[in-house]
Design a protein around this motif. Structure first.
Motif, PDB file in Angstrom:
ATOM      1  N   VAL A 154       0.834  -1.203   0.000  1.00 28.83           N
ATOM      2  CA  VAL A 154       0.000   0.000   0.000  1.00 28.83           C
ATOM      3  C   VAL A 154       0.870   1.255   0.000  1.00 28.83           C
ATOM      4  CG1 VAL A 154      -1.638   1.334   1.394  1.00 28.83           C
ATOM      5  CG2 VAL A 154      -2.002  -1.103   1.042  1.00 28.83           C
ATOM      6  N   LEU A 155       1.926   1.258   0.805  1.00 26.55           N
ATOM      7  CA  LEU A 155       2.773   2.443   0.903  1.00 26.55           C
ATOM      8  C   LEU A 155       3.622   2.676  -0.350  1.00 26.55           C
ATOM      9  CD1 LEU A 155       3.917   2.225   4.627  1.00 26.55           C
ATOM     10  CD2 LEU A 155       2.285   3.813   3.616  1.00 26.55           C
ATOM     11  N   VAL A 156       4.101   1.601  -0.953  1.00 22.53           N
ATOM     12  CA  VAL A 156       4.931   1.741  -2.157  1.00 22.53           C
ATOM     13  C   VAL A 156       4.072   2.095  -3.361  1.00 22.53           C
ATOM     14  CG1 VAL A 156       6.429   0.480  -3.750  1.00 22.53           C
ATOM     15  CG2 VAL A 156       6.770   0.266  -1.300  1.00 22.53           C
ATOM     16  N   GLY A 157       2.899   1.520  -3.425  1.00 27.91           N
ATOM     17  CA  GLY A 157       1.997   1.757  -4.547  1.00 27.91           C
ATOM     18  C   GLY A 157       1.570   0.432  -5.139  1.00 27.91           C
ATOM     19  N   MET A 158       0.276   0.218  -5.162  1.00 27.42           N
ATOM     20  CA  MET A 158      -0.253  -1.071  -5.613  1.00 27.42           C
ATOM     21  C   MET A 158       0.009  -1.321  -7.095  1.00 27.42           C
ATOM     22  SD  MET A 158      -2.071  -2.541  -2.964  1.00 27.42           S
ATOM     23  CE  MET A 158      -3.499  -3.378  -3.573  1.00 27.42           C
ATOM     24  N   GLU A 159       0.198  -0.270  -7.887  1.00 24.20           N
ATOM     25  CA  GLU A 159       0.456  -0.483  -9.316  1.00 24.20           C
ATOM     26  C   GLU A 159       1.901  -0.874  -9.582  1.00 24.20           C
ATOM     27  OE1 GLU A 159       1.105   3.607  -8.071  1.00 24.20           O
ATOM     28  OE2 GLU A 159      -0.753   2.459  -8.104  1.00 24.20           O
ATOM     29  N   GLN A 160       2.805  -0.669  -8.598  1.00 26.83           N
ATOM     30  CA  GLN A 160       4.209  -0.997  -8.793  1.00 26.83           C
ATOM     31  C   GLN A 160       4.654  -2.218  -8.007  1.00 26.83           C
ATOM     32  OE1 GLN A 160       6.169   2.612  -7.642  1.00 26.83           O
ATOM     33  NE2 GLN A 160       5.801   3.576  -9.618  1.00 26.83           N
ATOM     34  N   PHE A 161       3.965  -2.519  -6.922  1.00 24.51           N
ATOM     35  CA  PHE A 161       4.354  -3.615  -6.042  1.00 24.51           C
ATOM     36  C   PHE A 161       3.077  -4.181  -5.441  1.00 24.51           C
ATOM     37  CE2 PHE A 161       5.728  -5.251  -1.884  1.00 24.51           C
ATOM     38  CZ  PHE A 161       6.855  -5.967  -2.223  1.00 24.51           C
ATOM     39  N   HIS A 162       2.624  -5.331  -5.950  1.00 25.53           N
ATOM     40  CA  HIS A 162       1.357  -5.846  -5.427  1.00 25.53           C
ATOM     41  C   HIS A 162       1.314  -7.368  -5.439  1.00 25.53           C
ATOM     42  CE1 HIS A 162      -0.621  -7.205  -9.169  1.00 25.53           C
ATOM     43  NE2 HIS A 162       0.082  -6.261  -9.739  1.00 25.53           N
ATOM     44  N   PHE A 163       0.363  -7.863  -4.670  1.00 25.07           N
ATOM     45  CA  PHE A 163       0.079  -9.288  -4.547  1.00 25.07           C
ATOM     46  C   PHE A 163      -1.346  -9.520  -5.024  1.00 25.07           C
ATOM     47  CE2 PHE A 163       2.991  -7.954  -1.235  1.00 25.07           C
ATOM     48  CZ  PHE A 163       4.021  -8.865  -1.370  1.00 25.07           C
ATOM     49  N   SER A 164      -1.606 -10.690  -5.590  1.00 24.73           N
ATOM     50  CA  SER A 164      -2.943 -10.966  -6.105  1.00 24.73           C
ATOM     51  C   SER A 164      -3.939 -11.280  -4.989  1.00 24.73           C
ATOM     52  CB  SER A 164      -2.893 -12.129  -7.100  1.00 24.73           C
ATOM     53  OG  SER A 164      -2.454 -13.309  -6.442  1.00 24.73           O
ATOM     54  N   SER A 165      -3.454 -11.837  -3.881  1.00 20.97           N
ATOM     55  CA  SER A 165      -4.345 -12.193  -2.778  1.00 20.97           C
ATOM     56  C   SER A 165      -3.553 -12.205  -1.474  1.00 20.97           C
ATOM     57  CB  SER A 165      -4.961 -13.574  -3.015  1.00 20.97           C
ATOM     58  OG  SER A 165      -3.954 -14.562  -2.983  1.00 20.97           O
ATOM     59  N   PHE A 166      -4.286 -12.296  -0.366  1.00 18.94           N
ATOM     60  CA  PHE A 166      -3.604 -12.363   0.925  1.00 18.94           C
ATOM     61  C   PHE A 166      -2.887 -13.703   1.086  1.00 18.94           C
ATOM     62  CE2 PHE A 166      -3.300 -12.729   5.568  1.00 18.94           C
ATOM     63  CZ  PHE A 166      -2.634 -11.548   5.828  1.00 18.94           C
ATOM     64  N   GLY A 167      -3.410 -14.750   0.468  1.00 21.24           N
ATOM     65  CA  GLY A 167      -2.733 -16.045   0.489  1.00 21.24           C
ATOM     66  C   GLY A 167      -1.379 -15.976  -0.197  1.00 21.24           C
ATOM     67  N   MET A 168      -1.323 -15.251  -1.303  1.00 21.36           N
ATOM     68  CA  MET A 168      -0.042 -15.070  -1.992  1.00 21.36           C
ATOM     69  C   MET A 168       0.909 -14.245  -1.135  1.00 21.36           C
ATOM     70  SD  MET A 168       1.527 -15.983  -4.579  1.00 21.36           S
ATOM     71  CE  MET A 168       3.183 -15.631  -5.055  1.00 21.36           C
ATOM     72  N   THR A 169       0.368 -13.267  -0.429  1.00 19.13           N
ATOM     73  CA  THR A 169       1.190 -12.471   0.478  1.00 19.13           C
ATOM     74  C   THR A 169       1.774 -13.348   1.575  1.00 19.13           C
ATOM     75  OG1 THR A 169      -0.328 -10.637   0.058  1.00 19.13           O
ATOM     76  CG2 THR A 169       1.215 -10.371   1.867  1.00 19.13           C
ATOM     77  N   MET A 170       0.971 -14.277   2.089  1.00 20.80           N
ATOM     78  CA  MET A 170       1.468 -15.196   3.108  1.00 20.80           C
ATOM     79  C   MET A 170       2.540 -16.125   2.552  1.00 20.80           C
ATOM     80  SD  MET A 170      -1.940 -16.015   5.365  1.00 20.80           S
ATOM     81  CE  MET A 170      -1.202 -17.385   6.167  1.00 20.80           C
ATOM     82  N   LEU A 171       2.369 -16.598   1.321  1.00 21.40           N
ATOM     83  CA  LEU A 171       3.371 -17.463   0.705  1.00 21.40           C
ATOM     84  C   LEU A 171       4.695 -16.719   0.512  1.00 21.40           C
ATOM     85  CD1 LEU A 171       4.122 -20.166  -0.604  1.00 21.40           C
ATOM     86  CD2 LEU A 171       3.242 -19.252  -2.760  1.00 21.40           C
ATOM     87  N   VAL A 172       4.631 -15.489   0.009  1.00 14.88           N
ATOM     88  CA  VAL A 172       5.845 -14.683  -0.161  1.00 14.88           C
ATOM     89  C   VAL A 172       6.477 -14.409   1.200  1.00 14.88           C
ATOM     90  CG1 VAL A 172       6.694 -12.419  -0.880  1.00 14.88           C
ATOM     91  CG2 VAL A 172       5.169 -13.692  -2.371  1.00 14.88           C
ATOM     92  N   SER A 173       5.661 -14.191   2.210  1.00 13.15           N
ATOM     93  CA  SER A 173       6.162 -13.972   3.561  1.00 13.15           C
ATOM     94  C   SER A 173       6.932 -15.184   4.075  1.00 13.15           C
ATOM     95  CB  SER A 173       4.997 -13.651   4.484  1.00 13.15           C
ATOM     96  OG  SER A 173       5.355 -13.719   5.812  1.00 13.15           O
ATOM     97  N   ILE A 174       6.393 -16.359   3.842  1.00  9.14           N
ATOM     98  CA  ILE A 174       7.057 -17.590   4.284  1.00  9.14           C
ATOM     99  C   ILE A 174       8.380 -17.774   3.542  1.00  9.14           C
ATOM    100  CG2 ILE A 174       6.886 -20.116   4.265  1.00  9.14           C
ATOM    101  CD1 ILE A 174       3.844 -19.727   4.717  1.00  9.14           C
TER     102      ILE A 174
END
Length: 119
Positions: free
Chosen positions: A82-102
């Motif tokens: 959100v802070l960087v900008g969703m058009e430049q740095f984004h995830f398709s879903s919260f599940g994908m965010t969790m996978l990238v986090s892991i």
């Protein structure tokens, strides 16, 4: 590991994971500079907001035997997006965010152990 080393390593990991998930479009990073900015924002969020979130979620973290920390890490990545900008740095879903986090956590642990190893 030092602050700037971690920021640089996180930026490299963001680029690598964006390349790995590029076909599915589930994780997108516009450029190397965006990845560097996102890793800097993530480091600042981890230093400022994450301790407070860990403190207020301590009962849930204890009940889930520490697994709720993955959700907190994913929230930090979502805030970063959100802070960087969703058009430049984004995830398709919260599940994908969790996978990238892991993946980010595992890679950071391996790299930190490599740099902190005594010879």
């Amino acid at each position: 590991m030092r602050f700037w080393q971690r920021v640089l390593i996180d930026a490299i990991l963001f680029i690598a994971m964006a390349g790995f998930f590029s076909r599915s479009g589930s994780f997108y990073v516009a450029s190397i500079w965006v990845a560097l900015g996102a890793s800097l924002v993530l480091a600042i969020l981890n230093a400022s907001i994450k301790p407070f979130l860990q403190l207020i979620s301590l009962p849930i973290t204890i009940l889930t035997l520490g697994l709720f920390s993955i959700v907190i890490n994913a929230l930090m990545l979502s805030f970063t997006s959100v802070l960087v900008g969703m058009e430049q740095f984004h995830f398709s879903s919260f599940g994908m965010t969790m996978l990238v986090s892991i993946i980010l956590s595992i890679c950071n642990t391996i790299i930190s152990n490599h740099f902190n190893r005594e010879v």
